[in-house]
Design a protein around this motif. Structure first.
Motif, PDB file in Angstrom:
ATOM      1  N   PRO A 293       0.794  -1.172  -0.105  1.00 31.39           N
ATOM      2  CA  PRO A 293       0.117  -0.040  -0.150  1.00 31.39           C
ATOM      3  C   PRO A 293       0.872   1.309  -0.052  1.00 31.39           C
ATOM      4  CG  PRO A 293      -0.555  -1.550   1.891  1.00 31.39           C
ATOM      5  CD  PRO A 293       0.858  -1.947   1.224  1.00 31.39           C
ATOM      6  N   ASP A 294       0.156   2.319  -0.428  1.00 33.66           N
ATOM      7  CA  ASP A 294       0.970   3.592  -0.326  1.00 33.66           C
ATOM      8  C   ASP A 294       1.031   4.201   1.084  1.00 33.66           C
ATOM      9  OD1 ASP A 294       1.715   4.404  -3.045  1.00 33.66           O
ATOM     10  OD2 ASP A 294      -0.642   4.058  -3.265  1.00 33.66           O
ATOM     11  N   LEU A 295      -0.206   3.806   1.813  1.00 29.67           N
ATOM     12  CA  LEU A 295      -0.424   3.916   3.173  1.00 29.67           C
ATOM     13  C   LEU A 295      -1.254   3.069   3.845  1.00 29.67           C
ATOM     14  CD1 LEU A 295      -2.060   7.735   2.895  1.00 29.67           C
ATOM     15  CD2 LEU A 295       0.220   7.050   3.348  1.00 29.67           C
ATOM     16  N   ILE A 296      -0.700   2.605   5.186  1.00 28.95           N
ATOM     17  CA  ILE A 296      -1.414   1.519   5.973  1.00 28.95           C
ATOM     18  C   ILE A 296      -1.697   1.992   7.252  1.00 28.95           C
ATOM     19  CG2 ILE A 296       0.932   0.662   6.617  1.00 28.95           C
ATOM     20  CD1 ILE A 296      -0.376  -2.317   6.479  1.00 28.95           C
ATOM     21  N   VAL A 297      -2.894   1.674   7.427  1.00 25.89           N
ATOM     22  CA  VAL A 297      -3.666   2.304   8.585  1.00 25.89           C
ATOM     23  C   VAL A 297      -3.538   1.218   9.755  1.00 25.89           C
ATOM     24  CG1 VAL A 297      -5.793   3.278   9.682  1.00 25.89           C
ATOM     25  CG2 VAL A 297      -4.990   3.897   7.414  1.00 25.89           C
ATOM     26  N   THR A 298      -3.085   1.231  10.828  1.00 26.87           N
ATOM     27  CA  THR A 298      -3.190   0.423  11.913  1.00 26.87           C
ATOM     28  C   THR A 298      -3.729   0.986  13.226  1.00 26.87           C
ATOM     29  OG1 THR A 298      -0.756   0.960  12.439  1.00 26.87           O
ATOM     30  CG2 THR A 298      -1.335  -0.848  10.911  1.00 26.87           C
ATOM     31  N   ALA A 299      -4.300  -0.005  14.026  1.00 22.62           N
ATOM     32  CA  ALA A 299      -4.617   0.268  15.287  1.00 22.62           C
ATOM     33  C   ALA A 299      -5.076  -1.058  16.227  1.00 22.62           C
ATOM     34  CB  ALA A 299      -6.093   1.213  15.319  1.00 22.62           C
ATOM     35  N   LYS A 300      -5.884  -1.233  17.083  1.00 24.24           N
ATOM     36  CA  LYS A 300      -6.447  -2.350  17.721  1.00 24.24           C
ATOM     37  C   LYS A 300      -5.051  -3.161  18.241  1.00 24.24           C
ATOM     38  CE  LYS A 300     -10.939  -3.122  15.455  1.00 24.24           C
ATOM     39  NZ  LYS A 300     -11.950  -2.692  16.783  1.00 24.24           N
ATOM     40  N   GLY A 301      -4.645  -4.215  17.323  1.00 26.42           N
ATOM     41  CA  GLY A 301      -3.603  -5.068  18.016  1.00 26.42           C
ATOM     42  C   GLY A 301      -2.097  -4.417  18.270  1.00 26.42           C
ATOM     43  N   ILE A 302      -1.858  -3.185  17.982  1.00 30.36           N
ATOM     44  CA  ILE A 302      -0.805  -2.534  17.981  1.00 30.36           C
ATOM     45  C   ILE A 302      -0.156  -2.343  19.475  1.00 30.36           C
ATOM     46  CG2 ILE A 302      -1.847  -0.182  17.919  1.00 30.36           C
ATOM     47  CD1 ILE A 302       0.616   0.764  16.336  1.00 30.36           C
ATOM     48  N   ALA A 303      -0.987  -2.147  20.595  1.00 33.70           N
ATOM     49  CA  ALA A 303      -0.441  -1.908  21.714  1.00 33.70           C
ATOM     50  C   ALA A 303      -0.803  -2.544  23.074  1.00 33.70           C
ATOM     51  CB  ALA A 303      -0.714  -0.341  22.010  1.00 33.70           C
ATOM     52  N   GLY A 304      -1.440  -3.935  22.674  1.00 36.81           N
ATOM     53  CA  GLY A 304      -1.766  -4.860  23.859  1.00 36.81           C
ATOM     54  C   GLY A 304      -3.049  -4.321  24.637  1.00 36.81           C
ATOM     55  N   GLY A 305      -3.637  -3.478  23.973  1.00 39.23           N
ATOM     56  CA  GLY A 305      -4.742  -3.051  24.784  1.00 39.23           C
ATOM     57  C   GLY A 305      -4.974  -1.645  25.133  1.00 39.23           C
ATOM     58  N   LEU A 306      -3.951  -0.880  24.982  1.00 43.63           N
ATOM     59  CA  LEU A 306      -4.018   0.515  25.020  1.00 43.63           C
ATOM     60  C   LEU A 306      -4.286   1.259  23.908  1.00 43.63           C
ATOM     61  CD1 LEU A 306      -2.269  -0.585  27.545  1.00 43.63           C
ATOM     62  CD2 LEU A 306      -1.110   1.814  27.654  1.00 43.63           C
ATOM     63  N   PRO A 307      -4.907   2.366  23.983  1.00 40.70           N
ATOM     64  CA  PRO A 307      -5.315   3.145  22.800  1.00 40.70           C
ATOM     65  C   PRO A 307      -4.211   3.856  21.906  1.00 40.70           C
ATOM     66  CG  PRO A 307      -5.874   4.653  24.849  1.00 40.70           C
ATOM     67  CD  PRO A 307      -5.228   2.929  25.374  1.00 40.70           C
ATOM     68  N   LEU A 308      -3.834   3.253  20.812  1.00 40.65           N
ATOM     69  CA  LEU A 308      -3.011   3.884  19.898  1.00 40.65           C
ATOM     70  C   LEU A 308      -3.286   3.326  18.347  1.00 40.65           C
ATOM     71  CD1 LEU A 308      -0.137   5.241  19.840  1.00 40.65           C
ATOM     72  CD2 LEU A 308       1.053   2.853  19.619  1.00 40.65           C
ATOM     73  N   SER A 309      -3.115   4.393  17.637  1.00 42.44           N
ATOM     74  CA  SER A 309      -3.267   4.025  16.041  1.00 42.44           C
ATOM     75  C   SER A 309      -2.046   4.748  15.297  1.00 42.44           C
ATOM     76  CB  SER A 309      -4.590   4.502  15.513  1.00 42.44           C
ATOM     77  OG  SER A 309      -4.788   5.633  15.551  1.00 42.44           O
ATOM     78  N   ALA A 310      -2.110   4.430  14.079  1.00 43.04           N
ATOM     79  CA  ALA A 310      -0.913   5.061  13.239  1.00 43.04           C
ATOM     80  C   ALA A 310      -1.281   5.030  11.675  1.00 43.04           C
ATOM     81  CB  ALA A 310       0.536   4.257  13.454  1.00 43.04           C
ATOM     82  N   VAL A 311      -0.888   5.855  10.966  1.00 39.04           N
ATOM     83  CA  VAL A 311      -0.894   5.868   9.650  1.00 39.04           C
ATOM     84  C   VAL A 311       0.750   5.875   9.012  1.00 39.04           C
ATOM     85  CG1 VAL A 311      -1.421   7.110   7.492  1.00 39.04           C
ATOM     86  CG2 VAL A 311      -2.742   7.297   9.336  1.00 39.04           C
ATOM     87  N   THR A 312       1.188   4.774   8.275  1.00 42.85           N
ATOM     88  CA  THR A 312       2.393   4.824   7.891  1.00 42.85           C
ATOM     89  C   THR A 312       2.548   4.592   6.342  1.00 42.85           C
ATOM     90  OG1 THR A 312       2.789   3.359   9.928  1.00 42.85           O
ATOM     91  CG2 THR A 312       4.617   3.099   8.076  1.00 42.85           C
ATOM     92  N   GLY A 313       3.615   5.255   5.790  1.00 43.45           N
ATOM     93  CA  GLY A 313       3.565   5.111   4.220  1.00 43.45           C
ATOM     94  C   GLY A 313       4.647   5.730   3.595  1.00 43.45           C
ATOM     95  N   ARG A 314       4.550   6.048   2.371  1.00 42.68           N
ATOM     96  CA  ARG A 314       5.685   6.441   1.647  1.00 42.68           C
ATOM     97  C   ARG A 314       6.201   7.811   2.258  1.00 42.68           C
ATOM     98  NH1 ARG A 314       6.539   3.549  -3.185  1.00 42.68           N
ATOM     99  NH2 ARG A 314       4.745   2.031  -3.653  1.00 42.68           N
ATOM    100  N   ALA A 315       7.312   7.997   2.283  1.00 36.79           N
ATOM    101  CA  ALA A 315       7.784   9.310   2.973  1.00 36.79           C
ATOM    102  C   ALA A 315       7.174  10.665   2.466  1.00 36.79           C
ATOM    103  CB  ALA A 315       9.421   9.362   2.970  1.00 36.79           C
ATOM    104  N   GLU A 316       7.359  10.519   1.024  1.00 39.76           N
ATOM    105  CA  GLU A 316       6.835  11.692   0.231  1.00 39.76           C
ATOM    106  C   GLU A 316       5.479  11.940   0.376  1.00 39.76           C
ATOM    107  OE1 GLU A 316       6.969   8.325  -2.721  1.00 39.76           O
ATOM    108  OE2 GLU A 316       8.273   8.915  -1.155  1.00 39.76           O
ATOM    109  N   ILE A 317       4.813  10.821   0.555  1.00 35.44           N
ATOM    110  CA  ILE A 317       3.297  11.094   0.753  1.00 35.44           C
ATOM    111  C   ILE A 317       2.878  11.605   2.208  1.00 35.44           C
ATOM    112  CG2 ILE A 317       1.088   9.883   0.993  1.00 35.44           C
ATOM    113  CD1 ILE A 317       2.072   8.295  -1.216  1.00 35.44           C
TER     114      ILE A 317
END
Length: 460
Positions: A293-317
């Protein structure tokens, strides 16, 4: 394949016995008393799947306030894959909370935020340079992914899909397909959102064999003719749909769309909020068909039950928005970041992606055997520790049967098994066990599901 090595007793939860045990009816008297208090103080619109109140959780169990030990095949909706209160996560949280709980990264930054972004750059598909921004919820991250895509492309339109679920903010409600309960009465919604057909193999008119190919061709034609490819900033899709019913798109659908997006200058955004972090047997579900993907969105399973999310992608985007254009007071909270680093380490060191695949190897034959026995089980699907059965009327009628699905779920709940429902029509039972659940406990849970089906569903 050999089962990945793990020690359930070492995964937190205060050493809870890993066995189903009922000492009262479900719900018990203490849960009923708390329910009465809840009615007087909690808004009616906040719903709950189970009629019990949790007291402790760990490994593959949840213990309620009446002392009942329930098998957890929900993982807090795919959140506690490494186990609830995993020792390593608890230790990381306690250590960070003892140093500081908040400064706001936009005011005084801290290493933990950077460490999570570095881990995401290493783990996310693609050998190119990557950047990340951290937030608190999946919906917030999806919304920011759209912001980033619009900033990077200068375009406004966003393509989403039938049966999609992306969140409960105004923009993500517009992106979500299901009206009730998520959208009804909450409009008007954000404009420039276009919903297109999904390659749903079980329900594709041409049958599952050519579903991916046919659906992709239809979507591409609609983008070209009814929206205009040059107007589209992003195509946003769950590689396996979550709330929509754990729909695994027909083979070839995602690669063809990714290829088209690359040619048309449209950003391909993978919403991996529910599928990410080993849930489907790979770190990210899009890896199964080699999607980058150009961008990938994550949350839920990222932090073992604590609230956290992320957008990760190509540096220029990711670097397209102006300085100050991304952020939020609690985004990338240091305690949640510490939990995420511990969680990622557990997933990698324990080969929990391999464990998710092992769960599928145990569960899928059992679920398919149920489908052979009960005509009302129209489809069994999923990948890794993200599995589902779709309940229909049967006897040649594939119409969704929400009432029967709800009855099977309720029968499971009475027996001490946490299962969740899903699907546009509410007729899908979804199983999301924590990766650290023991084989014995998982098999007991599947036996309970079989008992519930025997109680509710007519045999062939």
């Amino acid at each position: 394949m050999d089962e990945p090595t793990l020690s359930v007793s070492g995964r937190g939860g205060s050493g809870l016995p890993q066995t189903r045990r009922l000492v009262t009816e479900i719900p018990g008297p203490r849960s009923r008393a708390l329910s009465a208090r809840r009615v007087r103080s909690v808004a009616r619109g906040v719903s709950s799947t189970m009629p019990v109140f949790a007291r402790a959780a760990g490994g593959g169990v949840v213990v309620d306030v009446d002392g009942n030990t329930l098998i957890d095949l929900g993982s807090g909706i795919a959140v506690t894959g490494v186990g609830n209160a995993a020792d390593e996560v608890v230790a990381a949280v306690a250590a960070q909370a003892g140093r500081f709980t908040h400064t706001c990264f936009m005011v005084t930054p801290y290493e933990e935020y950077v460490g999570v972004c570095e881990a995401l750059a290493r783990l996310a598909p693609g050998g190119f340079e990557k950047r990340s921004a951290l937030f608190t919820s999946g919906a917030e991250a999806v919304e920011n992914a759209v912001k980033i895509a619009r900033s990077a492309t200068g375009r406004g339109a966003v393509v989403v899909f039938e049966h999609a679920y992306h969140g409960r903010t105004n923009l993500t409600m517009a992106m979500t397909a299901k009206a009730m309960p998520y959208k009804a009465g909450f409009g008007p919604f954000a404009p420039e959102i276009y919903r297109l057909p999904l390659a749903y193999p079980y329900r594709w008119p041409g049958g599952p064999q050519h579903c991916g190919e046919q659906a992709a061709a239809q979507v591409i034609d609609l983008i070209r003719t009814e929206i205009g490819a040059g107007a589209v900033a992003a195509l946003v899709i769950e590689p396996i749909q979550g709330e929509g019913g754990f729909i695994v798109p027909g083979t070839g659908f995602l690669p063809r769309l990714a290829e088209f997006c690359a040619d048309a200058g449209i950003l391909f955004i993978a919403d991996e909020v529910q599928t990410g972090f080993a849930r489907t047997g790979t770190m990210f579900a899009c890896e199964d068909e080699n999607i980058v993907p150009d961008l990938i969105v994550t949350a839920k399973g990222i932090a073992g039950g604590l609230p956290l999310s992320a957008v990760t992608g190509r540096a220029e985007i990711m670097d397209a928005p102006q300085i100050g254009g991304l952020g939020g007071t609690f985004g990338g909270n240091p305690v949640a970041c510490a939990a995420a680093l511990a969680t990622i380490d557990l997933i990698e060191s324990g080969d929990l992606a391999g464990r998710a695949r092992h769960i599928a190897e145990l569960a899928l034959p059992r679920l398919r055997a149920l489908a052979d026995r009960y005509d009302a089980i129209g489809d069994v699907r999923g990948r890794g520790a993200m599995l589902a059965v779709e309940i229909v009327r049967g006897q040649g009628d594939h119409s969704p049967d929400r009432a029967r699905a709800a009855a099977v779920a309720a029968a499971c709940h009475r027996r001490g098994l946490i299962v969740l429902s899903a699907g546009t029509w509410g007729n899908v039972l979804r199983l999301l066990p924590p990766f650290v659940i023991s084989d014995e406990l998982l098999l007991d849970g599947l036996d309970v599901l079989a008992e519930a089906c025997a109680e509710i569903l007519p045999t062939r």
